[in-house]
Write an enzyme that holds these catalytic residues in place. Structure first.
Site, PDB file in Angstrom:
ATOM      1  CB  ALA A  28      -0.892  -0.025   1.232  1.00 39.88           C
ATOM      2  N   GLY A  52       0.758  -4.970   1.017  1.00 35.94           N
ATOM      3  CA  GLY A  52      -0.449  -5.023   0.191  1.00 35.94           C
ATOM      4  C   GLY A  52      -0.202  -5.677  -1.159  1.00 35.94           C
ATOM      5  CD  GLU A  93      -2.125  -7.673   3.120  1.00 39.83           C
ATOM      6  OE1 GLU A  93      -1.780  -6.493   2.850  1.00 39.83           O
ATOM      7  OE2 GLU A  93      -2.722  -7.980   4.161  1.00 39.83           O
ATOM      8  CD  GLU A 115       1.771  -5.608   5.789  1.00 42.92           C
ATOM      9  OE1 GLU A 115       2.538  -6.556   6.078  1.00 42.92           O
ATOM     10  OE2 GLU A 115       0.964  -5.664   4.852  1.00 42.92           O
TER      11      GLU A 115
HETATM   12  C1  HXC Z   1       5.086   4.329  -1.109  1.00 41.35           C
HETATM   13  C2  HXC Z   1       6.990   3.378  -1.932  1.00 41.35           C
HETATM   14  C3  HXC Z   1       6.628   2.128  -1.407  1.00 41.35           C
HETATM   15  C4  HXC Z   1       5.389   2.046  -0.682  1.00 41.35           C
HETATM   16  C5  HXC Z   1       8.509   1.883  -2.406  1.00 41.35           C
HETATM   17  N1  HXC Z   1       8.161   3.182  -2.562  1.00 41.35           N
HETATM   18  N2  HXC Z   1       7.581   1.235  -1.712  1.00 41.35           N
HETATM   19  N3  HXC Z   1       6.222   4.457  -1.786  1.00 41.35           N
HETATM   20  N4  HXC Z   1       4.673   3.181  -0.564  1.00 41.35           N
HETATM   21  N5  HXC Z   1       4.935   0.910  -0.170  1.00 41.35           N
HETATM   22  C6  HXC Z   1       8.906   4.232  -3.249  1.00 41.35           C
HETATM   23  C7  HXC Z   1      10.100   4.693  -2.456  1.00 41.35           C
HETATM   24  O1  HXC Z   1       9.703   5.623  -1.481  1.00 41.35           O
HETATM   25  C8  HXC Z   1      10.944   5.321  -3.536  1.00 41.35           C
HETATM   26  O2  HXC Z   1      10.415   6.610  -3.852  1.00 41.35           O
HETATM   27  C9  HXC Z   1      10.685   4.405  -4.734  1.00 41.35           C
HETATM   28  O3  HXC Z   1       9.463   3.725  -4.459  1.00 41.35           O
HETATM   29  C10 HXC Z   1      11.781   3.374  -4.913  1.00 41.35           C
HETATM   30  O4  HXC Z   1      11.964   2.667  -3.685  1.00 41.35           O
HETATM   31  P1  HXC Z   1      13.378   2.496  -2.949  1.00 41.35           P
HETATM   32  O5  HXC Z   1      13.084   2.246  -1.533  1.00 41.35           O
HETATM   33  O6  HXC Z   1      14.290   3.633  -3.299  1.00 41.35           O
HETATM   34  O7  HXC Z   1      13.906   1.181  -3.683  1.00 41.35           O
HETATM   35  P2  HXC Z   1      14.874   0.052  -3.089  1.00 41.35           P
HETATM   36  O8  HXC Z   1      15.980   0.671  -2.291  1.00 41.35           O
HETATM   37  O9  HXC Z   1      15.206  -0.820  -4.239  1.00 41.35           O
HETATM   38  O10 HXC Z   1      13.971  -0.764  -2.049  1.00 41.35           O
HETATM   39  C11 HXC Z   1      12.841  -1.484  -2.488  1.00 41.35           C
HETATM   40  C12 HXC Z   1      11.979  -1.904  -1.265  1.00 41.35           C
HETATM   41  C13 HXC Z   1      11.635  -0.680  -0.434  1.00 41.35           C
HETATM   42  C14 HXC Z   1      12.732  -2.941  -0.424  1.00 41.35           C
HETATM   43  C15 HXC Z   1      10.720  -2.579  -1.846  1.00 41.35           C
HETATM   44  O11 HXC Z   1      11.123   0.340  -1.306  1.00 41.35           O
HETATM   45  C16 HXC Z   1      10.632  -0.920   0.629  1.00 41.35           C
HETATM   46  O12 HXC Z   1      10.944  -1.458   1.669  1.00 41.35           O
HETATM   47  N6  HXC Z   1       9.369  -0.468   0.394  1.00 41.35           N
HETATM   48  C17 HXC Z   1       8.320  -0.570   1.394  1.00 41.35           C
HETATM   49  C18 HXC Z   1       7.844  -1.990   1.521  1.00 41.35           C
HETATM   50  C19 HXC Z   1       6.751  -2.070   2.571  1.00 41.35           C
HETATM   51  O13 HXC Z   1       6.948  -1.806   3.755  1.00 41.35           O
HETATM   52  N7  HXC Z   1       5.549  -2.454   2.138  1.00 41.35           N
HETATM   53  C20 HXC Z   1       4.423  -2.608   3.000  1.00 41.35           C
HETATM   54  C21 HXC Z   1       3.708  -1.330   3.049  1.00 41.35           C
HETATM   55  S1  HXC Z   1       2.420  -1.361   4.268  1.00 41.35           S
HETATM   56  P3  HXC Z   1      11.349   7.896  -3.990  1.00 41.35           P
HETATM   57  O14 HXC Z   1      10.365   8.988  -4.236  1.00 41.35           O
HETATM   58  O15 HXC Z   1      12.110   8.014  -2.714  1.00 41.35           O
HETATM   59  O16 HXC Z   1      12.214   7.571  -5.167  1.00 41.35           O
HETATM   60  C22 HXC Z   1       1.177  -2.150   3.520  1.00 41.35           C
HETATM   61  C23 HXC Z   1      -0.028  -2.231   4.338  1.00 41.35           C
HETATM   62  C24 HXC Z   1      -0.971  -3.218   3.746  1.00 41.35           C
HETATM   63  O17 HXC Z   1       1.251  -2.606   2.416  1.00 41.35           O
HETATM   64  C25 HXC Z   1      -2.322  -2.950   4.219  1.00 41.35           C
HETATM   65  C26 HXC Z   1      -3.314  -3.498   3.259  1.00 41.35           C
HETATM   66  C27 HXC Z   1      -3.217  -2.952   1.911  1.00 41.35           C
END
Ligand code: HXC
Length: 260
Positions: A66, A109, A112, A132
């Site tokens: 998400a 997400g 999911e 998460e």
């Molecule tokens: C918003 C995101 C994002 C996310 C990545 N980006 N994931 N933006 N929401 N979930 C953005 C980053 O901010 C960044 O933007 C760009 O995408 C590239 O990501 P990087 O982090 O620079 O890439 P990298 O170093 O290769 O790392 C990849 C990654 C990391 C390991 C996937 O991005 C990461 O950990 N993302 C979050 C994963 C996460 O926690 N997902 C769960 C979210 S909570 P900029 O602008 O800085 O370039 C969730 C709740 C579910 O899903 C509830 C039900 C739906």
């Protein structure tokens, strides 16, 4: 129709393809993206010519979750009153099978979303996870429930409580994905389209009834699920496709299904 955050295509007259397309944000599932996704899914589901749908992302990310930036300042009252994430059930209510073709990150997400589809094919690069817990929250799109059904309690607890990712190979071993396809860019999408084409060549009524029956195994107690299956099986005898399918077998020819 042109969308802003997704692409839609028709790689075969009977197959609908949806590609998540927010590459700079690794396909983070923002609300506007999700509205478009649901609209496209419902449009394909309503199209009689389509027999199966493929959902994919990019080589680097199916979806990294998400949209954290969109969620971070949300208050409980907003989340509750706006029924945040309730529209995630649209996909699971579709009649037509949805196949996820997963490459790269399928996190939070994104994981999911893949778990909400009917079949997951993964490329060897796919990385799944429910991270998460690392950002102070928990799965909200069905991850804790669907993973528990798929891989059992202990593994689900370990993944959801530690936030560690799991590989395509682990996902295959545990039965989260039906298979890991060969290497090569675009290979997983190609295989998913081939599978969708095969499914679309069957009787659509039988395919949809079969999907309903399998889903009953996850939604109903065994006794009810068996009854649901038997009723759906009986129902197929009211279709022309069953007469055609069994008739063609008896006459040693290929069936031509008319989805009636
Ligand atoms: C918003 C995101 C994002 C996310 C990545 N980006 N994931 N933006 N929401 N979930 C953005 C980053 O901010 C960044 O933007 C760009 O995408 C590239 O990501 P990087 O982090 O620079 O890439 P990298 O170093 O290769 O790392 C990849 C990654 C990391 C390991 C996937 O991005 C990461 O950990 N993302 C979050 C994963 C996460 O926690 N997902 C769960 C979210 S909570 P900029 O602008 O800085 O370039 C969730 C709740 C579910 O899903 C509830 C039900 C739906």
């Amino acid at each position: 129709k042109q969308y802003e955050f997704i692409l839609t295509d028709r790689p075969d007259p009977a197959v609908g393809l949806i590609t998540l397309n927010r590459p700079k944000a690794l396909n983070a599932l923002s609300s506007p993206l999700f509205l478009e996704l649901n609209e496209a899914l419902l449009a394909f589901d309503a199209d009689d010519a389509i027999g199966a749908i493929v959902l994919t992302g990019s080589e680097r990310a199916f979806a990294a979750g998400a949209d954290i930036k969109e969620m971070k300042d949300k208050q409980f009252a907003d989340a509750y009153k706006s029924r945040f994430l309730e529209n995630w059930t649209t996909l699971t209510a579709l009649r037509k099978p949805v196949i996820a073709a997963v490459s790269g990150y399928a996190l939070g997400g994104g994981c999911e979303l893949a778990l909400s589809t009917d079949i997951i094919l993964a490329s060897p690069t796919a990385t799944f996870g429910q991270p998460e817990i690392n950002i102070g929250t928990i799965p909200g799109g069905g991850g804790s429930q669907r993973l528990a059904h798929a891989i059992g309690k202990s593994r689900t607890m370990e993944l959801v409580l530690s936030g560690r990712n799991f590989s395509a190979q682990e996902a295959e071993r545990w039965g989260v994905v039906s298979r890991v396809v060969g290497e090569g860019e675009g290979q997983v999408v190609k295989e998913a389209i081939d599978l969708a084409r095969t499914i679309a060549s069957k009787s659509q009524i039988a395919v949809q009834a079969a999907k309903e029956a399998v889903n009953a195994a996850f939604e109903q107690p065994l006794y009810e699920g068996l009854r649901t299956e038997r009723r759906l099986f009986h129902m197929t005898f009211a279709t022309k496709d069953q007469k055609e399918g069994m008739g063609a077998f008896a006459e040693k020819r290929k069936p031509t299904f008319t989805h009636e």
